[in-house]
Write a protein that holds these residues in place. Structure first.
Motif, PDB file in Angstrom:
ATOM      1  N   VAL A 213      39.097  46.045  34.563  1.00 54.89           N
ATOM      2  CA  VAL A 213      38.860  46.922  35.720  1.00 54.89           C
ATOM      3  C   VAL A 213      38.120  48.202  35.315  1.00 54.89           C
ATOM      4  O   VAL A 213      37.416  48.789  36.132  1.00 54.89           O
ATOM      5  CB  VAL A 213      40.166  47.282  36.479  1.00 54.89           C
ATOM      6  N   GLN A 214      38.280  48.598  34.043  1.00 52.89           N
ATOM      7  CA  GLN A 214      37.547  49.795  33.614  1.00 52.89           C
ATOM      8  C   GLN A 214      36.065  49.496  33.451  1.00 52.89           C
ATOM      9  O   GLN A 214      35.212  50.316  33.799  1.00 52.89           O
ATOM     10  CB  GLN A 214      38.142  50.346  32.322  1.00 52.89           C
ATOM     11  N   ALA A 215      35.749  48.302  32.947  1.00 55.55           N
ATOM     12  CA  ALA A 215      34.337  47.932  32.816  1.00 55.55           C
ATOM     13  C   ALA A 215      33.717  47.716  34.201  1.00 55.55           C
ATOM     14  O   ALA A 215      32.562  48.096  34.435  1.00 55.55           O
ATOM     15  CB  ALA A 215      34.197  46.672  31.968  1.00 55.55           C
ATOM     16  N   LEU A 216      34.484  47.103  35.112  1.00 56.96           N
ATOM     17  CA  LEU A 216      33.962  46.910  36.473  1.00 56.96           C
ATOM     18  C   LEU A 216      33.780  48.260  37.161  1.00 56.96           C
ATOM     19  O   LEU A 216      32.895  48.421  38.000  1.00 56.96           O
ATOM     20  CB  LEU A 216      34.912  46.052  37.313  1.00 56.96           C
ATOM     21  N   GLY A 217      34.668  49.186  36.852  1.00 54.85           N
ATOM     22  CA  GLY A 217      34.575  50.524  37.434  1.00 54.85           C
ATOM     23  C   GLY A 217      35.153  50.626  38.837  1.00 54.85           C
ATOM     24  O   GLY A 217      35.025  51.660  39.489  1.00 54.85           O
ATOM     25  N   CYS A 218      35.801  49.557  39.294  1.00 62.03           N
ATOM     26  CA  CYS A 218      36.305  49.550  40.676  1.00 62.03           C
ATOM     27  C   CYS A 218      37.504  50.497  40.815  1.00 62.03           C
ATOM     28  O   CYS A 218      38.065  50.964  39.821  1.00 62.03           O
ATOM     29  CB  CYS A 218      36.681  48.136  41.102  1.00 62.03           C
ATOM     30  N   ASP A 219      37.892  50.750  42.054  1.00 59.77           N
ATOM     31  CA  ASP A 219      38.992  51.672  42.335  1.00 59.77           C
ATOM     32  C   ASP A 219      40.298  50.937  42.607  1.00 59.77           C
ATOM     33  O   ASP A 219      41.380  51.457  42.337  1.00 59.77           O
ATOM     34  CB  ASP A 219      38.616  52.555  43.530  1.00 59.77           C
ATOM     35  N   PHE A 220      40.173  49.737  43.196  1.00 59.67           N
ATOM     36  CA  PHE A 220      41.338  48.887  43.464  1.00 59.67           C
ATOM     37  C   PHE A 220      40.969  47.453  43.089  1.00 59.67           C
ATOM     38  O   PHE A 220      39.821  47.040  43.288  1.00 59.67           O
ATOM     39  CB  PHE A 220      41.714  48.905  44.955  1.00 59.67           C
ATOM     40  N   PHE A 221      41.965  46.715  42.601  1.00 58.39           N
ATOM     41  CA  PHE A 221      41.751  45.305  42.267  1.00 58.39           C
ATOM     42  C   PHE A 221      43.028  44.570  42.661  1.00 58.39           C
ATOM     43  O   PHE A 221      44.128  45.007  42.322  1.00 58.39           O
ATOM     44  CB  PHE A 221      41.488  45.159  40.761  1.00 58.39           C
ATOM     45  N   VAL A 222      42.880  43.482  43.402  1.00 54.63           N
ATOM     46  CA  VAL A 222      44.061  42.738  43.857  1.00 54.63           C
ATOM     47  C   VAL A 222      43.976  41.271  43.433  1.00 54.63           C
ATOM     48  O   VAL A 222      42.885  40.708  43.367  1.00 54.63           O
ATOM     49  CB  VAL A 222      44.227  42.801  45.398  1.00 54.63           C
ATOM     50  N   PHE A 223      45.127  40.685  43.118  1.00 52.50           N
ATOM     51  CA  PHE A 223      45.163  39.231  42.870  1.00 52.50           C
ATOM     52  C   PHE A 223      46.557  38.679  43.197  1.00 52.50           C
ATOM     53  O   PHE A 223      47.491  39.439  43.443  1.00 52.50           O
ATOM     54  CB  PHE A 223      44.715  38.883  41.446  1.00 52.50           C
ATOM     55  N   SER A 224      46.623  37.344  43.202  1.00 52.09           N
ATOM     56  CA  SER A 224      47.871  36.644  43.535  1.00 52.09           C
ATOM     57  C   SER A 224      48.413  35.934  42.302  1.00 52.09           C
ATOM     58  O   SER A 224      47.650  35.265  41.595  1.00 52.09           O
ATOM     59  CB  SER A 224      47.613  35.578  44.603  1.00 52.09           C
ATOM     60  N   GLY A 225      49.721  36.008  42.093  1.00 55.60           N
ATOM     61  CA  GLY A 225      50.325  35.323  40.951  1.00 55.60           C
ATOM     62  C   GLY A 225      50.166  33.814  41.011  1.00 55.60           C
ATOM     63  O   GLY A 225      49.924  33.161  39.991  1.00 55.60           O
ATOM     64  N   HIS A 226      50.270  33.248  42.216  1.00 58.46           N
ATOM     65  CA  HIS A 226      50.334  31.783  42.303  1.00 58.46           C
ATOM     66  C   HIS A 226      49.042  31.083  41.918  1.00 58.46           C
ATOM     67  O   HIS A 226      49.036  29.898  41.614  1.00 58.46           O
ATOM     68  CB  HIS A 226      50.772  31.353  43.710  1.00 58.46           C
ATOM     69  N   LYS A 227      47.926  31.787  41.938  1.00 61.43           N
ATOM     70  CA  LYS A 227      46.659  31.164  41.511  1.00 61.43           C
ATOM     71  C   LYS A 227      46.455  31.326  40.009  1.00 61.43           C
ATOM     72  O   LYS A 227      45.568  30.731  39.418  1.00 61.43           O
ATOM     73  CB  LYS A 227      45.486  31.780  42.267  1.00 61.43           C
TER      74      LYS A 227
END
Ligand code: PMP
Length: 409
Positions: A213-227
């Motif tokens: 996320v630091q390399a992407l530089g984004c402010d928020f990142f979301v994901f799902s455990g089940h995938k």
């Protein structure tokens, strides 16, 4: 990356070892949800068997053990995403809840009528509908970056749609319907040049490639455990601490407060502020096991293996007469969507199931993508680390059977 021992990996997934309709199961529906290795099943079972109790509250030993097992998962997720701090890791029910949380707690208080929210035409419904609901409530507008025939966005189109009124860019990292990998870092750079924050929907990237996320530089990142080979019902919202710290709470309840009186309640700092109520304790612990397991494989090795499968499947499935691939972007991961001239995707899915091949048929919660390509639905084969070229061969064989039944004669 070192080549993975796929046969050994497969042995860690009990569910894969079965016959479906008289054929060995070929599980190619990982985009919808991935199967679970023994390490995850065992971590969750062990929690219930040996030390389960509610967390954060008890002074007794079991509660302390549960609390430390639960809290340790923040550090694992921090590593997975290369986030600066584990205090930035918020546990949610999944990607959907993470996006809704950011929409409500971060974006809504900053919106005036006429402000804009920028998304793309390849978003999952979970990255469309929360913003529409927000627009409805506030008078803001949804602005959509179009996609090309190949299923790509152009940075010029993004730039042309960023305006003084844009309050957030919310973009899918890897498309679940098309497999497209978006140039998220470049989008972040364009948005940040105008001080616009960016949310990345990582539901289909976190399980398939290294994420930083630091390399992407984004402010928020979301994901799902089940995938990500973890339990369903748990996911992660990562956000920059300064932003989280300034955000209003999401749900109110126990565990998210510092002190409560009838006159005034003081809210806890993040992450607790956004985790009201008893969470999915064993689920989060299972997610921790999934993250450990996935990191031990090496996400770069996973990406290399799946890139080989996707290239092979693209060539083999794309070579079948009467098959049209939907989504032919230059950079793709995870999924191969297709339609056939004479067979509806649901018929394809049903016939494939008769040969033990599990794919998804439908709109993949991305109806605007279907409309963009003029199809009601697609059949989608989506890969996980345990899939093999032999399984792609079985998919191709089964598609051949669909042709025999439905094809031109
Ligand atoms: N975004 C993308 C790209 C997805 O693939 C999915 C799941 N299909 C979601 C969001 C929603 O995830 P969940 O249902 O786990 O909240």
């Amino acid at each position: 990356p070192v080549a993975l021992d796929i046969a050994a990996i497969r042995r860690e997934f009990p569910v894969l070892d079965q016959q479906v309709n008289g054929h060995p199961l070929v599980y190619l529906d990982n985009g919808a949800s991935a199967q679970k290795p023994n390490a995850v099943i065992e971590a969750e079972a062990q929690c219930y068997r040996e030390y389960y109790a509610n967390i954060h509250r008890g002074v007794h030993s079991l509660s302390q053990r549960s609390t430390s097992a639960f809290e340790a998962v923040r550090g694992k997720v921090r590593q997975l995403l290369n986030a600066p701090s584990e205090k930035e890791v918020i546990f949610t029910r999944g990607t959907t809840e993470g996006i809704n949380l950011v929409a409500y707690s971060f974006v809504e208080p900053r919106l005036q009528p006429g402000d804009e929210i920028l998304i793309t035409a390849m978003e999952h419904h979970s990255n469309i509908v929360p913003w529409q609901i927000l627009c409805e409530r506030t008078g803001a507008k949804l602005v959509v970056v179009p996609i090309s025939d190949a299923g790509e966005i152009s940075l010029e189109d993004v730039e042309a749609r960023l305006s003084e009124r844009t309050r957030i860019v919310s973009i899918i990292h890897v498309s679940n319907a098309l497999g497209t990998i978006n140039p998220v870092k470049q989008v972040v750079d364009l948005a940040h040049a105008r001080d616009i924050p960016v949310l990345v929907d990582g539901a289909q990237s976190a399980p398939h490639m290294p994420v930083d996320v630091q390399a992407l530089g984004c402010d928020f990142f979301v994901f799902s455990g089940h995938k990500l080979y973890g339990p369903s019902g748990v996911g992660v919202l990562w956000g920059r601490y300064d932003l989280l710290k300034a955000m209003r709470p999401w749900q109110g309840g126990g565990d998210m407060i510092r002190s409560v009186t009838f006159e005034k309640t003081e809210f806890a700092d993040p992450p607790a502020r956004f985790e009201a109520g008893t969470p999915n304790i064993a689920g989060v612990i299972g997610l921790g096991a999934a993250v450990d397991w996935f990191m031990a494989l090496d996400p770069a090795a996973v990406a290399a293996h799946e890139a080989d499968l996707l290239a092979y499947a693209t060539e083999q499935v794309g070579g079948i007469a009467g098959v049209r691939l939907i989504g032919t972007a230059h950079e793709r991961a995870g999924a191969l969507s297709f339609v056939m001239e004479d067979a509806h995707p649901h018929d394809i899915g049903t016939i494939l199931d008769g040969y033990g091949v599990a794919v998804r048929a439908g709109h993949h919660c991305a109806e605007p993508v279907m409309r963009r390509y003029g199809v009601p639905a697609t059949a989608r084969a989506s890969f996980g680390v345990y899939n093999t070229r032999e399984e792609v061969d079985r998919l191709v064989m089964a598609i051949g059977k669909v042709r025999e039944l439905f094809g031109p004669r």
